[in-house]
Design an enzyme around this catalytic site. Sequence first.
Site, PDB file in Angstrom:
ATOM      1  N   GLY A 103       0.793  -1.228   0.000  1.00  0.00           N
ATOM      2  CA  GLY A 103       0.000   0.000   0.000  1.00  0.00           C
ATOM      3  C   GLY A 103       0.820   1.271   0.000  1.00  0.00           C
ATOM      4  N   HIS A 104       2.152   1.163   0.055  1.00  0.00           N
ATOM      5  CA  HIS A 104       3.015   2.354   0.157  1.00  0.00           C
ATOM      6  C   HIS A 104       4.167   2.250  -0.837  1.00  0.00           C
ATOM      7  CE1 HIS A 104       5.565   5.451   2.113  1.00  0.00           C
ATOM      8  NE2 HIS A 104       4.422   5.881   2.613  1.00  0.00           N
ATOM      9  N   PHE A 105       4.039   2.443  -1.970  1.00  0.00           N
ATOM     10  CA  PHE A 105       2.882   2.695  -2.829  1.00  0.00           C
ATOM     11  C   PHE A 105       2.910   1.618  -3.890  1.00  0.00           C
ATOM     12  CE2 PHE A 105       4.260   6.753  -1.068  1.00  0.00           C
ATOM     13  CZ  PHE A 105       3.100   7.230  -0.503  1.00  0.00           C
TER      14      PHE A 105
END
EC number: 4.2.1.59
Length: 145
Positions: free
Chosen positions: A48-50
């Site tokens: 999720g990052h990224f």
Amino acid sequence: MTIDITEIMDLIPHRYPFLLVDKVVEIDPNKSITGIKNVTVNEPQFTGHFPARPVMPGVLMVEAMAQLAAILVAKSLGSTKNKEVFLMAIENSKFRKVVQPGDTMHIHATIDQQRANVWKFSSTVKVDGEMAAESKFTAMIKDKS
């Protein structure tokens, strides 16, 4: 003196996915420590990052610095089996270079001050010899209850 991952896991309580020091490459108890973290795309934060461009979160770089400092505390005291190390303050954190999968973080921590159970540290993260992050922080060492 080097410290491998097995001994690191004896010195601090962190475990996957939150253990952020792979190896200690140099230590001078009561003074300083240098360790490494090999950043890999398999780590959960990168989902999720990224997703399109994985970047190591700055807060995890600070956590890696703090974990390395906790190893230094353990080696300086001889053991922390009956102690807990708690982060009290983070100051002057700066992030200067993007860290991404494939990089090796070279982490260094120095004891700036030690008064009773409160220790102050300065720490840096370098990648390919370039400053990626720096921070100062304070930790408290408490007896386990």
